[in-house]
Design a protein around this motif. Structure first.
Motif, PDB file in Angstrom:
ATOM      1  N   ALA A 103      16.573  73.427  53.789  1.00  0.00           N
ATOM      2  CA  ALA A 103      15.445  73.501  54.709  1.00  0.00           C
ATOM      3  C   ALA A 103      15.685  74.557  55.783  1.00  0.00           C
ATOM      4  O   ALA A 103      14.799  75.371  56.087  1.00  0.00           O
ATOM      5  CB  ALA A 103      15.196  72.135  55.351  1.00  0.00           C
ATOM      6  N   GLY A 104      16.868  74.566  56.383  1.00  0.00           N
ATOM      7  CA  GLY A 104      17.142  75.514  57.449  1.00  0.00           C
ATOM      8  C   GLY A 104      17.072  76.954  56.991  1.00  0.00           C
ATOM      9  O   GLY A 104      16.462  77.805  57.659  1.00  0.00           O
ATOM     10  N   TRP A 105      17.666  77.254  55.836  1.00  0.00           N
ATOM     11  CA  TRP A 105      17.651  78.633  55.354  1.00  0.00           C
ATOM     12  C   TRP A 105      16.265  79.054  54.882  1.00  0.00           C
ATOM     13  O   TRP A 105      15.852  80.205  55.088  1.00  0.00           O
ATOM     14  CB  TRP A 105      18.682  78.833  54.244  1.00  0.00           C
ATOM     15  CG  TRP A 105      20.083  78.927  54.754  1.00  0.00           C
ATOM     16  CD1 TRP A 105      21.140  78.109  54.445  1.00  0.00           C
ATOM     17  CD2 TRP A 105      20.603  79.885  55.690  1.00  0.00           C
ATOM     18  NE1 TRP A 105      22.268  78.494  55.118  1.00  0.00           N
ATOM     19  CE2 TRP A 105      21.979  79.580  55.894  1.00  0.00           C
ATOM     20  CE3 TRP A 105      20.040  80.954  56.379  1.00  0.00           C
ATOM     21  CZ2 TRP A 105      22.785  80.332  56.751  1.00  0.00           C
ATOM     22  CZ3 TRP A 105      20.847  81.700  57.234  1.00  0.00           C
ATOM     23  CH2 TRP A 105      22.196  81.388  57.410  1.00  0.00           C
ATOM     24  N   GLN A 106      15.505  78.150  54.258  1.00  0.00           N
ATOM     25  CA  GLN A 106      14.142  78.529  53.866  1.00  0.00           C
ATOM     26  C   GLN A 106      13.275  78.758  55.088  1.00  0.00           C
ATOM     27  O   GLN A 106      12.385  79.605  55.083  1.00  0.00           O
ATOM     28  CB  GLN A 106      13.544  77.461  52.946  1.00  0.00           C
ATOM     29  CG  GLN A 106      14.206  77.424  51.583  1.00  0.00           C
ATOM     30  CD  GLN A 106      13.245  77.096  50.455  1.00  0.00           C
ATOM     31  OE1 GLN A 106      12.227  76.447  50.646  1.00  0.00           O
ATOM     32  NE2 GLN A 106      13.582  77.551  49.264  1.00  0.00           N
ATOM     33  N   MET A 107      13.555  78.003  56.162  1.00  0.00           N
ATOM     34  CA  MET A 107      12.825  78.216  57.401  1.00  0.00           C
ATOM     35  C   MET A 107      13.118  79.609  57.952  1.00  0.00           C
ATOM     36  O   MET A 107      12.216  80.337  58.374  1.00  0.00           O
ATOM     37  CB  MET A 107      13.225  77.142  58.419  1.00  0.00           C
ATOM     38  CG  MET A 107      12.401  77.161  59.706  1.00  0.00           C
ATOM     39  SD  MET A 107      10.701  76.627  59.432  1.00  0.00           S
ATOM     40  CE  MET A 107       9.828  78.201  59.538  1.00  0.00           C
ATOM     41  N   ALA A 108      14.400  79.984  57.945  1.00  0.00           N
ATOM     42  CA  ALA A 108      14.774  81.314  58.429  1.00  0.00           C
ATOM     43  C   ALA A 108      14.126  82.410  57.589  1.00  0.00           C
ATOM     44  O   ALA A 108      13.636  83.423  58.120  1.00  0.00           O
ATOM     45  CB  ALA A 108      16.297  81.459  58.422  1.00  0.00           C
ATOM     46  N   GLU A 109      14.092  82.232  56.285  1.00  0.00           N
ATOM     47  CA  GLU A 109      13.483  83.232  55.404  1.00  0.00           C
ATOM     48  C   GLU A 109      11.981  83.349  55.654  1.00  0.00           C
ATOM     49  O   GLU A 109      11.432  84.459  55.685  1.00  0.00           O
ATOM     50  CB  GLU A 109      13.763  82.881  53.947  1.00  0.00           C
ATOM     51  CG  GLU A 109      15.222  83.064  53.551  1.00  0.00           C
ATOM     52  CD  GLU A 109      15.458  82.873  52.062  1.00  0.00           C
ATOM     53  OE1 GLU A 109      14.497  82.491  51.360  1.00  0.00           O
ATOM     54  OE2 GLU A 109      16.586  83.098  51.609  1.00  0.00           O
ATOM     55  N   ALA A 110      11.312  82.214  55.817  1.00  0.00           N
ATOM     56  CA  ALA A 110       9.866  82.252  56.046  1.00  0.00           C
ATOM     57  C   ALA A 110       9.531  82.942  57.372  1.00  0.00           C
ATOM     58  O   ALA A 110       8.564  83.701  57.465  1.00  0.00           O
ATOM     59  CB  ALA A 110       9.301  80.835  56.024  1.00  0.00           C
ATOM     60  N   LEU A 111      10.328  82.681  58.406  1.00  0.00           N
ATOM     61  CA  LEU A 111      10.110  83.344  59.699  1.00  0.00           C
ATOM     62  C   LEU A 111      10.377  84.840  59.606  1.00  0.00           C
ATOM     63  O   LEU A 111       9.598  85.661  60.118  1.00  0.00           O
ATOM     64  CB  LEU A 111      11.016  82.724  60.763  1.00  0.00           C
ATOM     65  CG  LEU A 111      10.651  81.317  61.230  1.00  0.00           C
ATOM     66  CD1 LEU A 111      11.790  80.728  62.046  1.00  0.00           C
ATOM     67  CD2 LEU A 111       9.357  81.312  62.040  1.00  0.00           C
ATOM     68  N   ARG A 112      11.468  85.217  58.936  1.00  0.00           N
ATOM     69  CA  ARG A 112      11.795  86.633  58.831  1.00  0.00           C
ATOM     70  C   ARG A 112      10.755  87.385  58.016  1.00  0.00           C
ATOM     71  O   ARG A 112      10.459  88.567  58.283  1.00  0.00           O
ATOM     72  CB  ARG A 112      13.195  86.795  58.224  1.00  0.00           C
ATOM     73  CG  ARG A 112      13.697  88.218  58.163  1.00  0.00           C
ATOM     74  CD  ARG A 112      13.700  88.889  59.539  1.00  0.00           C
ATOM     75  NE  ARG A 112      14.755  88.401  60.408  1.00  0.00           N
ATOM     76  CZ  ARG A 112      14.583  88.114  61.688  1.00  0.00           C
ATOM     77  NH1 ARG A 112      13.388  88.252  62.255  1.00  0.00           N
ATOM     78  NH2 ARG A 112      15.579  87.683  62.428  1.00  0.00           N
ATOM     79  N   ALA A 113      10.147  86.733  57.044  1.00  0.00           N
ATOM     80  CA  ALA A 113       9.103  87.382  56.254  1.00  0.00           C
ATOM     81  C   ALA A 113       7.902  87.743  57.112  1.00  0.00           C
ATOM     82  O   ALA A 113       7.215  88.735  56.848  1.00  0.00           O
ATOM     83  CB  ALA A 113       8.662  86.468  55.104  1.00  0.00           C
ATOM     84  N   LEU A 114       7.643  86.964  58.148  1.00  0.00           N
ATOM     85  CA  LEU A 114       6.475  87.208  58.995  1.00  0.00           C
ATOM     86  C   LEU A 114       6.783  88.049  60.227  1.00  0.00           C
ATOM     87  O   LEU A 114       5.871  88.607  60.838  1.00  0.00           O
ATOM     88  CB  LEU A 114       5.871  85.863  59.447  1.00  0.00           C
ATOM     89  CG  LEU A 114       5.220  85.022  58.356  1.00  0.00           C
ATOM     90  CD1 LEU A 114       4.682  83.724  58.942  1.00  0.00           C
ATOM     91  CD2 LEU A 114       4.103  85.786  57.675  1.00  0.00           C
ATOM     92  N   ASP A 115       8.022  88.117  60.619  1.00  0.00           N
ATOM     93  CA  ASP A 115       8.369  88.843  61.843  1.00  0.00           C
ATOM     94  C   ASP A 115       9.763  89.438  61.694  1.00  0.00           C
ATOM     95  O   ASP A 115      10.759  88.714  61.687  1.00  0.00           O
ATOM     96  CB  ASP A 115       8.315  87.912  63.059  1.00  0.00           C
ATOM     97  CG  ASP A 115       8.363  88.663  64.379  1.00  0.00           C
ATOM     98  OD1 ASP A 115       9.061  89.690  64.445  1.00  0.00           O
ATOM     99  OD2 ASP A 115       7.710  88.224  65.346  1.00  0.00           O
ATOM    100  N   ALA A 116       9.819  90.762  61.583  1.00  0.00           N
ATOM    101  CA  ALA A 116      11.094  91.438  61.356  1.00  0.00           C
ATOM    102  C   ALA A 116      11.987  91.413  62.581  1.00  0.00           C
ATOM    103  O   ALA A 116      13.198  91.643  62.465  1.00  0.00           O
ATOM    104  CB  ALA A 116      10.845  92.880  60.919  1.00  0.00           C
ATOM    105  N   ASN A 117      11.424  91.173  63.758  1.00  0.00           N
ATOM    106  CA  ASN A 117      12.206  91.293  64.988  1.00  0.00           C
ATOM    107  C   ASN A 117      12.380  89.983  65.745  1.00  0.00           C
ATOM    108  O   ASN A 117      12.978  89.968  66.825  1.00  0.00           O
ATOM    109  CB  ASN A 117      11.541  92.321  65.916  1.00  0.00           C
ATOM    110  CG  ASN A 117      11.462  93.695  65.267  1.00  0.00           C
ATOM    111  OD1 ASN A 117      12.449  94.213  64.768  1.00  0.00           O
ATOM    112  ND2 ASN A 117      10.271  94.274  65.246  1.00  0.00           N
ATOM    113  N   LEU A 118      11.874  88.907  65.224  1.00  0.00           N
ATOM    114  CA  LEU A 118      11.968  87.623  65.906  1.00  0.00           C
ATOM    115  C   LEU A 118      13.424  87.180  66.034  1.00  0.00           C
ATOM    116  O   LEU A 118      14.135  87.098  65.042  1.00  0.00           O
ATOM    117  CB  LEU A 118      11.183  86.567  65.115  1.00  0.00           C
ATOM    118  CG  LEU A 118      11.275  85.116  65.606  1.00  0.00           C
ATOM    119  CD1 LEU A 118      10.605  84.969  66.966  1.00  0.00           C
ATOM    120  CD2 LEU A 118      10.624  84.173  64.583  1.00  0.00           C
TER     121      LEU A 118
END
Length: 418
Positions: A103-118
């Motif tokens: 869950a944690g890593w998929q969350m990180a991947e989903a966020l990074r897909a939408l925002d390269a600089n978050l």
């Protein structure tokens, strides 16, 4: 196998781009280009040419449980971000994720897909290595060494996604009013917090934690395998639900002698309509699995270097190792520290996965929707996308709860439960 293709059809198929297919049960993606060499499918094997009795490498379901899959394009995902202000203005604190399981890593991947600089920080009390949890139930049957189960080191995943990883770090307390998370390595500020710390194996009162194993993550599994060593052992498993039955099956196939105890009269009694216990016991008749139903453990003690379990009815069982598999429970401490609503787990909004605090989301094993815990793999990717869209101000991707279809990875007799 499908009927043989004509020469022209074979030539057309050979020139077609390789496709991907996703397991509807566990999320494993079959890529035609890669094949499944361990399962007898060399690279380049087309989905149409896979035998009908081929099994998913992670959960054991068949080809019929796969659907066509197109990986989301990062450009398409980013194009969906609205150009208006985000849901909540972000500062440098960014998003803190508690938990580095699936869950944690998929969350990180989903966020990074939408925002390269978050700015993203992942806090975990383990090394954060990426692995497929279903493999813990079938590793011995497949002859897999415990150290081979990690697909990617936590440090490597963090570098790939450009996130800050705080491994071997315990999250201690959420201070919701100051938007900070206290950890054993200091205090972190957050703009948004995502709780993805999962659930832990429940421990019946009669089982002291120091005397039994609770296998709910890779580290615990690796330590159990080390304790079992290379010679057959007597293993007692308390609990014949999904996890207990899968572990009993796999450890028996690995050469160990299993005593499986449960308060119910048959394994998998949680699904009475399926009557799964009888066929499972029949499949186990040639394995070293002794099922004892209708008993409750009253005491576990260490005697002369081994363990002795005593039931309330006076039966005694000896073992070299004892495993508690009596279900899961969500640890409440973090949620309580932030005064989050609770209903058999962290209560979240069904569509956005927000908790009762608008700045805090939760996902995976630790949540409950209308009092129903979410304890299966399939929803995790959809939950991550819903939360990422909500945090990043993208086009909404509301999560939709679905009735779980459970595939029991007892390789001697795979079962599907509803």
């Amino acid at each position: 196998m499908n009927a043989a293709l004509t020469p022209v059809a074979s030539a057309v198929q050979a020139l077609a781009p390789y496709q991907q297919y996703i397991c509807d049960a566990c999320g494993y993606v079959y890529n035609e280009a890669d094949g499944d060499p361990d399962g007898g499918l060399p690279p380049g094997t087309r989905y149409a040419d896979i035998p009908d009795d081929w099994a998913c490498p992670l959960c054991g379901v068949t080809k019929a449980d796969f659907s066509p899959y197109t990986p989301p394009s990062l450009d398409a995902l980013r194009a969906g971000i609205t150009h208006s202000a985000p849901v909540a203005a972000r500062g440098e604190a960014g998003v803190v994720i508690v938990g580095a399981g699936r869950a944690g890593w998929q969350m990180a991947e989903a966020l990074r897909a939408l925002d390269a600089n978050l700015p993203i920080t992942v806090v975990t009390n383990c090394a954060g290595d990426v692995y497929d949890k279903p493999m813990l139930s079938i590793a011995m049957a497949r002859g897999l060494a415990p150290e081979s189960l990690a697909r990617e080191r936590g440090t490597e995943a963090a570098a790939r996604l450009r996130v800050r990883l705080l491994a071997h770090t315990q999250a201690v307390r959420i201070c919701a009013d100051t938007r900070t998370l206290r950890t054993t390595r200091g205090t972190l500020k957050y703009d948004r917090l995502v709780l993805a710390h999962g659930a832990q194996a429940a421990l019946p009162p009669a089982l002291p934690a120091a005397l039994c194993w609770r296998v709910n993550h890779l580290g615990a599994y690796q330590r159990l395998r080390a304790a079992l060593g290379d010679t057959p052992k007597d293993v007692a498993i308390v609990g014949a639900g999904l996890i207990g039955s899968e572990l009993a099956n796999d450890l028996a196939l690995g050469g160990h002698r299993i005593t499986l105890l449960d308060v119910q009269a048959a394994p998998l009694a949680r699904w009475p309509a399926e009557q799964a216990g009888a066929p499972l016991l029949q499949a186990w008749k040639d394995l070293a699995i002794r099922f004892v139903g209708g008993v409750q453990v009253a005491q576990l003690e260490q005697v002369a270097g081994r363990y002795r379990l005593t039931t309330t009815c006076g039966q005694r069982f000896a073992a070299d190792q004892v495993i508690a598999a009596a279900g899961l429970q969500t640890p409440p401490r973090l949620a309580q520290s932030a005064q989050l609503a609770w209903h058999n787990g962290i209560a979240v909004d069904a569509a956005t996965l927000r908790t009762s605090n608008d700045r805090i989301h939760a996902m995976g094993d630790c949540i409950a929707i209308d009092g129903q815990p979410s304890r299966f793999i399939e929803p995790i990717a959809r939950q991550a996308r819903a939360i990422a869209a909500d945090i990043c101000g993208a086009s909404p991707a509301p999560y939709e709860p679905r009735a779980a279809v459970v595939r029991v990875k007892t390789t001697s007799r795979p079962l599907t439960l509803h």
